[in-house]
Write an enzyme that holds these catalytic residues in place. Structure first.
Site, mmCIF file in Angstrom:
data_model
loop_
_atom_site.group_PDB
_atom_site.id
_atom_site.type_symbol
_atom_site.label_atom_id
_atom_site.label_comp_id
_atom_site.label_asym_id
_atom_site.label_seq_id
_atom_site.Cartn_x
_atom_site.Cartn_y
_atom_site.Cartn_z
ATOM 1 N N ASP A 8 0.876 -1.172 0.000
ATOM 2 C CA ASP A 8 0.000 0.000 0.000
ATOM 3 C C ASP A 8 0.920 1.231 0.000
ATOM 4 O O ASP A 8 1.496 1.590 1.024
ATOM 5 C CB ASP A 8 -0.883 -0.046 1.256
ATOM 6 N N GLN A 10 0.855 6.497 0.865
ATOM 7 C CA GLN A 10 1.601 7.577 1.528
ATOM 8 C C GLN A 10 3.067 7.596 1.120
ATOM 9 O O GLN A 10 3.834 8.420 1.607
ATOM 10 C CB GLN A 10 1.515 7.413 3.057
ATOM 11 N N LYS A 12 -3.554 11.958 -3.742
ATOM 12 C CA LYS A 12 -2.490 12.319 -2.792
ATOM 13 C C LYS A 12 -1.220 12.779 -3.503
ATOM 14 O O LYS A 12 -0.265 13.207 -2.864
ATOM 15 C CB LYS A 12 -2.177 11.130 -1.877
ATOM 16 N N CYS A 29 -8.030 6.776 10.565
ATOM 17 C CA CYS A 29 -8.428 5.508 9.918
ATOM 18 C C CYS A 29 -7.450 4.385 10.235
ATOM 19 O O CYS A 29 -7.192 3.521 9.401
ATOM 20 C CB CYS A 29 -8.573 5.672 8.407
#
Lengths: 141, 411
Positions: free
Chosen positions: B205, B208, B231, B369
């Protein structure tokens, strides 16, 4: 007994003295700090208001035909804002609470906190205040 | 005050982002919620309006000029991403709605053919909910077990028990590359290598990670990698799923519909080739096209310059924050992206968020989250300031000033 309208006008008057946001929020923080804490046995999941970053508890009782609210939060600004609402609505007849409008929050420049899109739970809190009043009203008739 | 000796002309860069000159509560906006979503440069906004004004058409099946122009623009984003993340082929790039959809796609399709009773999926204690719940759902469907790599008090993965956690039963290791809540950069390459040794596949993932540094899927050797366009300066509603060609070819489709088929009859349907097998229905054409403008903008600025500037912002903010009495940084990993998560003793994070907003400062408060991180660290939530390359030291200085003021009001 002072009406909701009278109490709201007093509140608007009280807030008209603040010149900037810092003074206004300092006052709300003071209100929050000075609010009596909710007794622990009411801080149960049934009294917890959902949809909030902080914990907000609300309890209501009907005494001699009037609704009395008791509330608490672990966040101080939210607690102060709740304090404002409790001050306006506590000790009023259910029917008055059910039909009360909240435009005073707009007049004191705090309406943003009542928006359902803010995750502070105040919109749910107002709904819950009215739900209690509605339930008491329904039980009476 | 400190200054940055880097090569970025932030004053000039900020002019490319119209929103950065707006005011909030009559104060200049100080946007420090970049880990939630980035702001958009004018070139991205222009790419969106240019598509709708000049060549809006449905892609792939048309023979008219507009359809052709739209298809070329759409497919050129795929190639831009392929080049950026160093994928071998454009077919390895699947467009999704975002990171969450990419994870759900793999969790569903991979588990359909690879997960059986008693098998294990390994995630980490730093995961966002979107890399926990789809795997929990897959485990429930197939009778598999979810295992978790624990974290230490600094917010790093505790890899001391990794040998026991990864075994022949492990079918998938799904890991967050950079923690959204704490900023920790995880040693994903090492873990990928260990996973491959037992035959497990790896999904990263990178939601970020993508905003902060170059991604190289061949170097990482991950089987799947996901991230979101919004993002990295792109629009919302467009995300990327990278998968190794052989892995993706192997997987059954996720959703059925137009575009993903080769031939359809009432008796039988054959599926389209990659990447279309996983892109059912009319895709998000406009946002996909605009994503290319976003990536090109970041590449023009340069990921090295971005990383250098953001590191300076982070270390300045870290120094200033730790000097505040009663403030505790949450997440003090050795390797961190530009995220400063913190709590202040005796002060609720929500109160700080409300007061900072009055000064025009946007930070995020709450559990980000990632509720399991908060419960592992014994917290209800944190304040999170996350920095982008368009932020300045002056903004951080104002943020610190406003934070100190808010704390003194609340105590």
């Amino acid at each position: 007994m002072e009406s909701i309208v009278n109490k709201s006008e007093e509140l608007v008057d009280e807030f008209s003295f603040f010149e900037d946001w810092a003074d206004k929020y300092a006052h709300i923080i003071d209100l929050g700090k000075n609010m009596p804490p909710l007794e622990d046995h009411w801080k149960t999941p049934e009294h917890l208001i959902k949809g909030c970053q902080s914990n907000v508890w609300l309890h209501a009782e009907l005494k001699e035909g009037l609704v009395y609210y008791y509330a608490d939060s672990d966040a101080i600004i939210v607690k102060g804002l709740i304090g404002l609402l409790v001050r306006i609505f506590s000790g009023q007849p259910p029917a008055e609470i059910v039909h009360a409008d909240l435009s005073f929050m707009n007049q004191i420049g705090l309406q943003q906190h009542l928006s359902p899109t803010r995750s502070n739970g105040l919109a749910s809190m107002v709904k819950q205040i009215k739900m209690y009043a509605l339930a008491f009203q329904a039980n009476k008739s | 005050m400190a200054s940055i000796a880097g090569t970025l002309d932030v004053v000039q860069i900020r002019k490319d982002f119209p929103i950065l000159s707006r005011k909030v509560h009559q104060k200049p906006l100080v946007y420090l919620d970049n880990a939630a979503t980035s702001q958009k440069p004018q070139v991205v906004i222009d790419a969106l309006t240019n598509y709708y004004q000049n060549y809006n058409a449905n892609i792939h099946r048309g023979i008219h000029s507009l359809a052709d122009e739209a298809t070329s623009a759409y497919e050129s984003t795929r190639r831009a991403i392929q080049t950026w993340i160093n994928a071998e082929k454009p077919e390895e790039i699947i467009f999704t709605r975002g990171t969450t959809e990419g994870i759900n796609l793999i969790a569903y399709s991979f588990s359909q053919i690879n997960l059986a009773k008693g098998d294990e999926i390994l995630i980490s204690g730093l995961e966002h909910h979107s890399n926990i719940v789809p795997w929990q759902m897959a485990c429930e469907r197939h009778g598999a077990h979810l295992k978790v790599i624990p974290i230490n008090t600094k917010g790093e993965l505790d890899l001391s028990g990794l040998e026991e956690l990864i075994s022949e039963r492990t079918k998938m290791v799904a890991l967050i590359y950079v923690s959204n809540a704490l900023g920790t950069i995880n040693p994903v390459k090492d873990i990928t290598e260990k996973a491959h040794k037992v035959g497990a596949k790896v999904l990263l993932d990178a939601a970020q990670a993508a905003p902060h540094f170059d991604l190289d899927v061949r170097d990482l050797d991950c089987d799947f990698l996901v991230f979101s366009g919004h993002k990295i300066l792109g629009p919302t509603g467009i995300g990327i799923l990278y998968g190794k060609e052989a892995e993706l070819n192997h997987l059954p489709p996720y959703q059925g519909g137009g575009e993903m088929i080769a031939e359809v009859s009432f008796e039988h349907t054959t599926y389209n080739v990659l990447p279309y097998k996983f892109e059912a229905g009319t895709p998000n054409i406009a946002d996909t096209i605009a994503l290319k403008a976003a990536i090109e903008y970041m590449q023009t600025i340069g990921f090295d310059a971005i990383a250098q500037h953001e590191n300076e912002l982070l270390s300045y903010a870290t120094r200033q924050l730790t000097a505040i009495d009663g403030l505790r940084l949450i997440g003090t990993a050795e390797k961190k992206a530009s995220v400063a998560s913190f709590v202040v003793e005796g002060v609720h994070h929500q109160d700080l968020g409300i007061l900072l907003d009055q000064d025009g400062i946007a930070i995020r408060t709450g559990h980000h989250c990632a509720q399991p991180i908060m419960s592992q660290l014994g917290l209800k939530g944190t304040c999170r300031a996350s920095f982008a390359f368009y932020n300045t030291l002056e903004e951080i200085e104002f943020f610190i000033h406003s934070l100190r003021k808010a704390i003194s009001m609340l105590r």
